[in-house]
Design a protein around this motif. Structure first.
Motif, PDB file in Angstrom:
ATOM      1  N   SER A   2       0.820  -1.205   0.000  1.00 32.13           N
ATOM      2  CA  SER A   2       0.000   0.000   0.000  1.00 32.13           C
ATOM      3  C   SER A   2       0.855   1.256   0.000  1.00 32.13           C
ATOM      4  CB  SER A   2      -0.919   0.011   1.229  1.00 32.13           C
ATOM      5  OG  SER A   2      -0.153   0.206   2.400  1.00 32.13           O
ATOM      6  N   LYS A   3       0.236   2.344  -0.413  1.00 30.40           N
ATOM      7  CA  LYS A   3       0.848   3.654  -0.257  1.00 30.40           C
ATOM      8  C   LYS A   3       0.608   4.055   1.192  1.00 30.40           C
ATOM      9  CE  LYS A   3       1.229   7.794  -3.036  1.00 30.40           C
ATOM     10  NZ  LYS A   3       0.675   8.527  -4.208  1.00 30.40           N
ATOM     11  N   LYS A   4       1.604   4.650   1.843  1.00 28.71           N
ATOM     12  CA  LYS A   4       1.419   4.975   3.260  1.00 28.71           C
ATOM     13  C   LYS A   4       1.984   6.350   3.587  1.00 28.71           C
ATOM     14  CE  LYS A   4       5.383   2.033   4.496  1.00 28.71           C
ATOM     15  NZ  LYS A   4       5.508   1.254   3.248  1.00 28.71           N
ATOM     16  N   ILE A   5       1.477   6.887   4.705  1.00 27.44           N
ATOM     17  CA  ILE A   5       1.912   8.190   5.177  1.00 27.44           C
ATOM     18  C   ILE A   5       1.898   8.174   6.702  1.00 27.44           C
ATOM     19  CG2 ILE A   5      -0.445   9.137   5.079  1.00 27.44           C
ATOM     20  CD1 ILE A   5       0.827  11.827   4.306  1.00 27.44           C
ATOM     21  N   PHE A   6       2.922   8.790   7.299  1.00 26.59           N
ATOM     22  CA  PHE A   6       3.017   8.873   8.751  1.00 26.59           C
ATOM     23  C   PHE A   6       2.622  10.283   9.174  1.00 26.59           C
ATOM     24  CE2 PHE A   6       4.828   9.437  12.897  1.00 26.59           C
ATOM     25  CZ  PHE A   6       4.806   8.177  13.488  1.00 26.59           C
ATOM     26  N   ILE A   7       1.565  10.392   9.988  1.00 30.29           N
ATOM     27  CA  ILE A   7       1.093  11.692  10.466  1.00 30.29           C
ATOM     28  C   ILE A   7       1.780  11.995  11.792  1.00 30.29           C
ATOM     29  CG2 ILE A   7      -0.903  13.124  11.000  1.00 30.29           C
ATOM     30  CD1 ILE A   7      -0.928  11.983   8.169  1.00 30.29           C
ATOM     31  N   ALA A   8       2.665  12.985  11.766  1.00 33.05           N
ATOM     32  CA  ALA A   8       3.385  13.399  12.965  1.00 33.05           C
ATOM     33  C   ALA A   8       2.975  14.826  13.315  1.00 33.05           C
ATOM     34  CB  ALA A   8       4.891  13.308  12.733  1.00 33.05           C
ATOM     35  N   ALA A   9       3.505  15.327  14.426  1.00 31.51           N
ATOM     36  CA  ALA A   9       3.195  16.701  14.831  1.00 31.51           C
ATOM     37  C   ALA A   9       4.369  17.283  15.587  1.00 31.51           C
ATOM     38  CB  ALA A   9       1.937  16.743  15.694  1.00 31.51           C
ATOM     39  N   THR A  10       4.413  18.599  15.667  1.00 27.91           N
ATOM     40  CA  THR A  10       5.479  19.252  16.424  1.00 27.91           C
ATOM     41  C   THR A  10       5.192  19.218  17.917  1.00 27.91           C
ATOM     42  OG1 THR A  10       4.383  21.376  16.054  1.00 27.91           O
ATOM     43  CG2 THR A  10       6.146  20.759  14.528  1.00 27.91           C
ATOM     44  N   GLY A  11       4.001  18.847  18.308  1.00 26.89           N
ATOM     45  CA  GLY A  11       3.627  18.779  19.714  1.00 26.89           C
ATOM     46  C   GLY A  11       2.209  18.256  19.839  1.00 26.89           C
ATOM     47  N   GLN A  12       1.702  18.254  21.055  1.00 30.41           N
ATOM     48  CA  GLN A  12       0.336  17.801  21.279  1.00 30.41           C
ATOM     49  C   GLN A  12      -0.662  18.854  20.804  1.00 30.41           C
ATOM     50  OE1 GLN A  12       0.370  16.841  25.555  1.00 30.41           O
ATOM     51  NE2 GLN A  12       0.044  14.719  24.973  1.00 30.41           N
ATOM     52  N   ASP A  13      -1.837  18.371  20.449  1.00 30.39           N
ATOM     53  CA  ASP A  13      -2.984  19.232  20.163  1.00 30.39           C
ATOM     54  C   ASP A  13      -2.777  20.159  18.966  1.00 30.39           C
ATOM     55  OD1 ASP A  13      -4.201  18.125  22.489  1.00 30.39           O
ATOM     56  OD2 ASP A  13      -3.085  19.557  23.704  1.00 30.39           O
ATOM     57  N   CYS A  14      -1.982  19.711  18.012  1.00 25.40           N
ATOM     58  CA  CYS A  14      -1.815  20.470  16.763  1.00 25.40           C
ATOM     59  C   CYS A  14      -2.911  20.137  15.757  1.00 25.40           C
ATOM     60  CB  CYS A  14      -0.450  20.184  16.134  1.00 25.40           C
ATOM     61  SG  CYS A  14       0.948  20.860  17.031  1.00 25.40           S
ATOM     62  N   GLY A  15      -3.517  18.965  15.911  1.00 25.69           N
ATOM     63  CA  GLY A  15      -4.566  18.560  14.986  1.00 25.69           C
ATOM     64  C   GLY A  15      -4.248  17.306  14.197  1.00 25.69           C
ATOM     65  N   LYS A  16      -3.446  16.387  14.786  1.00 24.64           N
ATOM     66  CA  LYS A  16      -3.117  15.144  14.076  1.00 24.64           C
ATOM     67  C   LYS A  16      -4.361  14.329  13.765  1.00 24.64           C
ATOM     68  CE  LYS A  16      -0.393  13.085  16.866  1.00 24.64           C
ATOM     69  NZ  LYS A  16      -0.650  14.045  17.954  1.00 24.64           N
ATOM     70  N   THR A  17      -5.203  14.133  14.764  1.00 24.50           N
ATOM     71  CA  THR A  17      -6.378  13.284  14.561  1.00 24.50           C
ATOM     72  C   THR A  17      -7.350  13.924  13.584  1.00 24.50           C
ATOM     73  OG1 THR A  17      -6.125  12.381  16.796  1.00 24.50           O
ATOM     74  CG2 THR A  17      -8.252  12.069  15.715  1.00 24.50           C
ATOM     75  N   THR A  18      -7.507  15.240  13.661  1.00 22.95           N
ATOM     76  CA  THR A  18      -8.342  15.942  12.682  1.00 22.95           C
ATOM     77  C   THR A  18      -7.787  15.733  11.280  1.00 22.95           C
ATOM     78  OG1 THR A  18      -8.974  17.631  14.295  1.00 22.95           O
ATOM     79  CG2 THR A  18      -9.224  18.197  11.976  1.00 22.95           C
ATOM     80  N   THR A  19      -6.460  15.797  11.160  1.00 33.15           N
ATOM     81  CA  THR A  19      -5.819  15.582   9.859  1.00 33.15           C
ATOM     82  C   THR A  19      -6.038  14.154   9.381  1.00 33.15           C
ATOM     83  OG1 THR A  19      -4.131  17.243  10.372  1.00 33.15           O
ATOM     84  CG2 THR A  19      -3.634  15.686   8.608  1.00 33.15           C
ATOM     85  N   SER A  20      -5.901  13.175  10.286  1.00 38.87           N
ATOM     86  CA  SER A  20      -6.132  11.775   9.913  1.00 38.87           C
ATOM     87  C   SER A  20      -7.569  11.552   9.458  1.00 38.87           C
ATOM     88  CB  SER A  20      -5.815  10.856  11.092  1.00 38.87           C
ATOM     89  OG  SER A  20      -4.447  10.883  11.415  1.00 38.87           O
ATOM     90  N   LEU A  21      -8.528  12.098  10.227  1.00 43.60           N
ATOM     91  CA  LEU A  21      -9.940  11.991   9.845  1.00 43.60           C
ATOM     92  C   LEU A  21     -10.162  12.532   8.443  1.00 43.60           C
ATOM     93  CD1 LEU A  21     -11.781  13.120  13.112  1.00 43.60           C
ATOM     94  CD2 LEU A  21     -12.190  10.985  11.899  1.00 43.60           C
ATOM     95  N   SER A  22      -9.549  13.673   8.169  1.00 47.49           N
ATOM     96  CA  SER A  22      -9.726  14.336   6.877  1.00 47.49           C
ATOM     97  C   SER A  22      -9.103  13.525   5.750  1.00 47.49           C
ATOM     98  CB  SER A  22      -9.092  15.733   6.914  1.00 47.49           C
ATOM     99  OG  SER A  22      -9.644  16.510   7.941  1.00 47.49           O
ATOM    100  N   LEU A  23      -7.878  13.031   5.986  1.00 49.71           N
ATOM    101  CA  LEU A  23      -7.194  12.275   4.936  1.00 49.71           C
ATOM    102  C   LEU A  23      -7.921  10.980   4.601  1.00 49.71           C
ATOM    103  CD1 LEU A  23      -3.430  12.764   5.849  1.00 49.71           C
ATOM    104  CD2 LEU A  23      -4.730  13.849   4.005  1.00 49.71           C
ATOM    105  N   ILE A  24      -8.469  10.315   5.626  1.00 51.77           N
ATOM    106  CA  ILE A  24      -9.236   9.096   5.347  1.00 51.77           C
ATOM    107  C   ILE A  24     -10.461   9.445   4.504  1.00 51.77           C
ATOM    108  CG2 ILE A  24     -10.628   7.243   6.369  1.00 51.77           C
ATOM    109  CD1 ILE A  24      -8.737   7.287   8.753  1.00 51.77           C
ATOM    110  N   HIS A  25     -11.156  10.506   4.893  1.00 52.51           N
ATOM    111  CA  HIS A  25     -12.342  10.940   4.149  1.00 52.51           C
ATOM    112  C   HIS A  25     -11.998  11.224   2.690  1.00 52.51           C
ATOM    113  CE1 HIS A  25     -16.046  13.064   3.194  1.00 52.51           C
ATOM    114  NE2 HIS A  25     -15.332  14.122   2.836  1.00 52.51           N
ATOM    115  N   LEU A  26     -10.902  11.924   2.456  1.00 46.53           N
ATOM    116  CA  LEU A  26     -10.523  12.295   1.096  1.00 46.53           C
ATOM    117  C   LEU A  26      -9.917  11.117   0.331  1.00 46.53           C
ATOM    118  CD1 LEU A  26      -8.944  15.786   1.901  1.00 46.53           C
ATOM    119  CD2 LEU A  26     -11.193  15.345   0.877  1.00 46.53           C
ATOM    120  N   ALA A  27      -9.114  10.313   1.022  1.00 46.46           N
ATOM    121  CA  ALA A  27      -8.466   9.179   0.349  1.00 46.46           C
ATOM    122  C   ALA A  27      -9.481   8.158  -0.145  1.00 46.46           C
ATOM    123  CB  ALA A  27      -7.465   8.515   1.293  1.00 46.46           C
TER     124      ALA A  27
END
Length: 363
Positions: A2-27
């Motif tokens: 599969s094609k894969k991507i690692f969602i990281a952040a510079t710290g807590q509460d930047c919006g990783k989970t929001t980004t993951s939710l969005s990417l799944i929706h769009l992907a």
């Protein structure tokens, strides 16, 4: 594979989970089988009879990925895990082998796999599974999410890049998030200038949204461990402002902003009665999201009757006003599986504020 991507952040509460939710929706609009994994799960809940990370449970619930649940949170971290690892009671292999198996299985089944880290690049280093090391181990291109602003973002990105470089992980996309709409073009322009000579692309994330950033009354009740006296509809109301009811009654009323959650001690009879009375008036009802009533003194019987008659949402606790106020103030609202309004908004905003085709082309 599969094609894969690692969602990281510079710290807590930047919006990783929001980004993951969005990417799944769009992907899912492009790829037939989209998967998700939270390799290192520090926030555990019980879901479908399993002890897994809360973000994995959230994603599974929203996108109906329960068939993959056993692989979505392979390493769960409890309060004693760090000590057990350092004492030699848990080995590195005991942690990494289940992770290897889970990643391999999801790569086999999926066309597009999202791997979501926990916190900044170094989180997990204590057990040899930092975000940077995990991204490198599975050769997953990194999407690095930051908060808003310019100077702080640039500084924190540099700190995290050092760990990713040391581990051999490749950052391909930088996503500044929670952008002030009026400043969005300028903010992105300055960040692009700062990283013009770096081998990754800056892609704008979400604008700051009070709906996404602020908690529902149900979230506050869960946070404080209190019973919420409210209708089902009221429980999903979002508190956009927090106010301590310490001033004179009229001053508290004058300071009300739209959808304010007020912390009013149980001995303030006159203020509680005034707020309950105002809740009957449309121009004030929209300003009062609800009440948290702390204090050891019982609420007077007549005041309690007035609160009940008004139908104003409230929570009651014997904790101190200062403790309640600080706990709410310090909390960053997390999206829960029943936050349908927020989830729908994330998916809607993803269509216009996050360019999936650009991100997809970079990984």
């Amino acid at each position: 594979m599969s094609k894969k991507i690692f969602i990281a952040a510079t710290g807590q509460d930047c919006g990783k989970t929001t980004t993951s939710l969005s990417l799944i929706h769009l992907a899912r609009k492009k790829y037939k089988r989209v998967g998700f994994i939270k390799p290192f799960g520090p926030k555990l809940i019980s879901y479908k009879g399993r002890k897994i990370d809360m973000d994995a449970a959230l994603i599974s619930h929203i996108y109906r990925l329960d068939d993959d649940l056993e692989f979505m949170s392979p390493v769960v971290v409890e309060s004693r895990t760090t000590r057990q690892f350092l004492d030699g009671e848990i080995t590195h292999d005991q942690l990494v082998i289940p992770l290897d198996i889970a990643i391999a299985e999801l790569e086999r089944k999926c066309d597009f796999l999202i791997i979501e880290g926990a916190g900044h690049a170094g989180v997990g280093a204590v057990v040899g599974l930092s975000n940077a090391l995990v991204a490198a181990r599975y050769q997953a291109p990194v999407l690095l999410v930051t908060g808003g602003g310019v100077g702080h973002v640039i500084d924190s990105v540099h700190l995290n890049l050092a760990l990713f470089r040391e581990a051999g992980a490749e950052v391909r996309v930088l996503v500044p998030n929670k952008l002030i709409p009026a400043k969005r073009p300028a903010t992105l322009s300055y960040i692009e200038k700062a990283f013009a000579n770096y081998p990754f692309k800056v892609v704008g994330g979400f604008n700051y949204s009070p709906v996404l950033a602020n908690p529902t009354l149900r979230h506050i009740a869960n946070l404080l461990g209190l019973q919420l006296h409210a209708t089902a509809e009221q429980s999903w109301s979002i508190a956009h402002h927090l106010q301590m009811g310490a001033a004179a009654t009229q001053r508290v009323v004058d300071l009300l902003q739209p959808s304010t959650l007020l912390v009013v001690t149980s001995s303030r009879d006159e203020l509680l009665v005034m707020l309950a009375s105002l809740y009957h008036l449309p121009e004030f009802k929209s300003k009062i999201a609800g009440l948290v009533i702390p204090g050891l003194s019982p609420v007077a019987d007549i005041v309690q009757r007035i609160l009940n008659d008004a139908g104003i949402p409230y929570m009651r606790t014997t904790a101190t006003t200062a403790d309640v106020f600080s706990r709410i103030r310090e909390d960053v609202s997390k999206i829960g599986p029943d936050d349908h309004e927020k989830i729908a908004l994330i998916q809607q905003l993803a269509e216009t504020e996050l360019c999936f085709e650009t991100i997809d082309a970079l990984i």
